[in-house]
Design an enzyme around this catalytic site. Structure first.
Site, PDB file in Angstrom:
ATOM      1  N   ASN A  35      36.764-100.501-102.785  1.00  0.00           N
ATOM      2  CA  ASN A  35      36.858-101.604-101.827  1.00  0.00           C
ATOM      3  C   ASN A  35      37.849-101.178-100.751  1.00  0.00           C
ATOM      4  OD1 ASN A  35      37.262-103.958-100.421  1.00  0.00           O
ATOM      5  ND2 ASN A  35      38.328-105.029-102.075  1.00  0.00           N
ATOM      6  N   LYS A  64      38.553-102.588 -97.965  1.00  0.00           N
ATOM      7  CA  LYS A  64      39.217-103.699 -97.269  1.00  0.00           C
ATOM      8  C   LYS A  64      39.207-103.472 -95.747  1.00  0.00           C
ATOM      9  CE  LYS A  64      41.922-104.411-101.407  1.00  0.00           C
ATOM     10  NZ  LYS A  64      43.001-105.143-102.031  1.00  0.00           N
ATOM     11  N   HIS A 123      36.131-111.966-103.840  1.00  0.00           N
ATOM     12  CA  HIS A 123      37.369-111.195-104.002  1.00  0.00           C
ATOM     13  C   HIS A 123      38.549-112.152-103.868  1.00  0.00           C
ATOM     14  CE1 HIS A 123      40.663-108.428-103.192  1.00  0.00           C
ATOM     15  NE2 HIS A 123      39.931-107.514-103.799  1.00  0.00           N
ATOM     16  N   GLU A 171      41.207-111.999-102.328  1.00  0.00           N
ATOM     17  CA  GLU A 171      41.719-112.190-100.956  1.00  0.00           C
ATOM     18  C   GLU A 171      40.846-113.175-100.187  1.00  0.00           C
ATOM     19  OE1 GLU A 171      41.983-107.988-100.072  1.00  0.00           O
ATOM     20  OE2 GLU A 171      43.543-107.850-101.608  1.00  0.00           O
ATOM     21  N   GLU A 225      39.663-109.053-111.961  1.00  0.00           N
ATOM     22  CA  GLU A 225      40.789-108.570-111.176  1.00  0.00           C
ATOM     23  C   GLU A 225      41.934-109.578-111.268  1.00  0.00           C
ATOM     24  OE1 GLU A 225      39.321-105.571-108.041  1.00  0.00           O
ATOM     25  OE2 GLU A 225      39.343-107.540-107.128  1.00  0.00           O
ATOM     26  N   GLY A 273      46.902-104.503-105.608  1.00  0.00           N
ATOM     27  CA  GLY A 273      47.731-103.960-104.539  1.00  0.00           C
ATOM     28  C   GLY A 273      49.224-104.052-104.808  1.00  0.00           C
ATOM     29  N   SER A 278      45.222-102.151-109.154  1.00  0.00           N
ATOM     30  CA  SER A 278      46.110-100.980-109.164  1.00  0.00           C
ATOM     31  C   SER A 278      45.636 -99.868-110.103  1.00  0.00           C
ATOM     32  CB  SER A 278      47.550-101.401-109.490  1.00  0.00           C
ATOM     33  OG  SER A 278      48.041-102.289-108.490  1.00  0.00           O
TER      34      SER A 278
HETATM   35  C1  PEP Z   1      40.923-104.710-105.019  1.00  0.00           C
HETATM   36  O1  PEP Z   1      41.291-105.078-103.920  1.00  0.00           O
HETATM   37  O2  PEP Z   1      39.808-105.032-105.438  1.00  0.00           O
HETATM   38  C2  PEP Z   1      41.837-103.887-105.794  1.00  0.00           C
HETATM   39  C3  PEP Z   1      41.603-103.733-107.070  1.00  0.00           C
HETATM   40  O3  PEP Z   1      42.911-103.337-105.122  1.00  0.00           O
HETATM   41  P1  PEP Z   1      43.991-102.292-105.706  1.00  0.00           P
HETATM   42  O4  PEP Z   1      43.226-101.242-106.472  1.00  0.00           O
HETATM   43  O5  PEP Z   1      44.647-101.732-104.485  1.00  0.00           O
HETATM   44  O6  PEP Z   1      44.903-103.060-106.579  1.00  0.00           O
END
Ligand code: PEP
Length: 253
Positions: A9, A11, A96, A98, A169, A175, A214
């Site tokens: 992803n 972003k 997601h 966000e 998630e 992040g 992460s």
């Molecule tokens: C995501 O945004 O779906 C995600 C898992 O981000 P990160 O791997 O940076 O935590």
């Protein structure tokens, strides 16, 4: 047996140049990786670059969001499922965290997008997960239940799960550099699969449930080794070709 899946992803990152470099790095390394499905989800404006660069490769591409209206029509700023299909997308991320937290997407809106995407020919990647305060309050399962129930309640939602991917998630791990332990992640993945099995055992046994939050090459192996974890949705670490490819290798079985 479920085939592993690793999706990036990207972003709101990248320029035309940096995205082309990233695409060619991923494409050239991915050719040698077998036993895992791989996809990247660039920003809308870079999907055309992905389509050009990745055509004929073993890396699929997708969107990060879609409009809940099929369109076409007067929906300024939105991108339709048809537009994503026109650019050769196979996947689209829906819900997601966000989108849910920064843009106020409700469980119902996410469910509507999920069903529209699947019914129109995309494979939706449905993101679910709890906030830090929800985990600390011990209501992780209630939150996941609520997010899944919105999909079950949507007309066509249960059927759409037959051609979908779920990404667990935990929002506190996205992040932040904090990762759920493999055991914490496995517990929630097993819970999700049980809830799906209450509705349809065959679908629950076949659906891929990715972990996101992460993930890096250094922790991907132990996370992906968990029995109900079928790969990962990768944010930051998918922006470096070498790192993303190592994570894909960790998913290969
Ligand atoms: C995501 O945004 O779906 C995600 C898992 O981000 P990160 O791997 O940076 O935590």
């Amino acid at each position: 047996m479920r085939r592993s899946f690793v999706a990036g992803n990207w972003k709101m990152n990248g320029t035309s140049d940096s995205v082309q470099t990233l695409l060619s790095g991923i494409k050239s390394g991915a050719g040698a990786i077998e036993g895992v499905d791989i996809a990247v989800c660039p920003a809308f404006v870079h999907i055309g670059l992905a389509a050009q660069a990745l055509a004929g490769s073993n890396v699929a591409w997708g969107g990060q969001n879609l409009c809940d209206e099929a369109g076409p029509g007067a929906f300024t700023g939105e991108v339709s499922v048809g537009m994503l299909l026109d650019l050769g997308c196979r996947y689209v991320i829906v819900g997601h965290s966000e989108r849910r937290t920064l843009y106020g997407e409700s469980d119902e809106l996410v469910a509507a997008k999920f069903v529209l995407a699947e019914q129109t020919g995309l494979t939706p990647i449905l993101c679910v997960g709890e906030l830090l305060e929800e985990r600390e309050a011990g209501v992780t399962e209630e939150v996941i239940d609520r997010q899944l129930n919105a999909v079950f309640a949507q007309e066509g939602g249960l059927a759409a799960l037959n051609n979908a991917v779920i990404a667990y998630e935990p929002v506190w791990a996205i992040g932040t550099g904090l990762t759920a332990t493999p055991e914490q992640a496995q517990a929630v993945h097993a819970f999700i699969r049980e809830r799906l099995a209450d509705r349809n055992e065959t679908m629950a046994a076949g659906i891929r449930i990715l972990y996101g939050g992460s993930v890096k090459s250094s922790n991907a192996g132990e996370i992906f080794a968990q029995p109900d974890i079928d790969g990962g949705l990768i944010g930051g670490a998918s922006l470096q070709a070498d790192e993303f490819l190592k994570i894909c290798e960790a998913g290969a079985v």
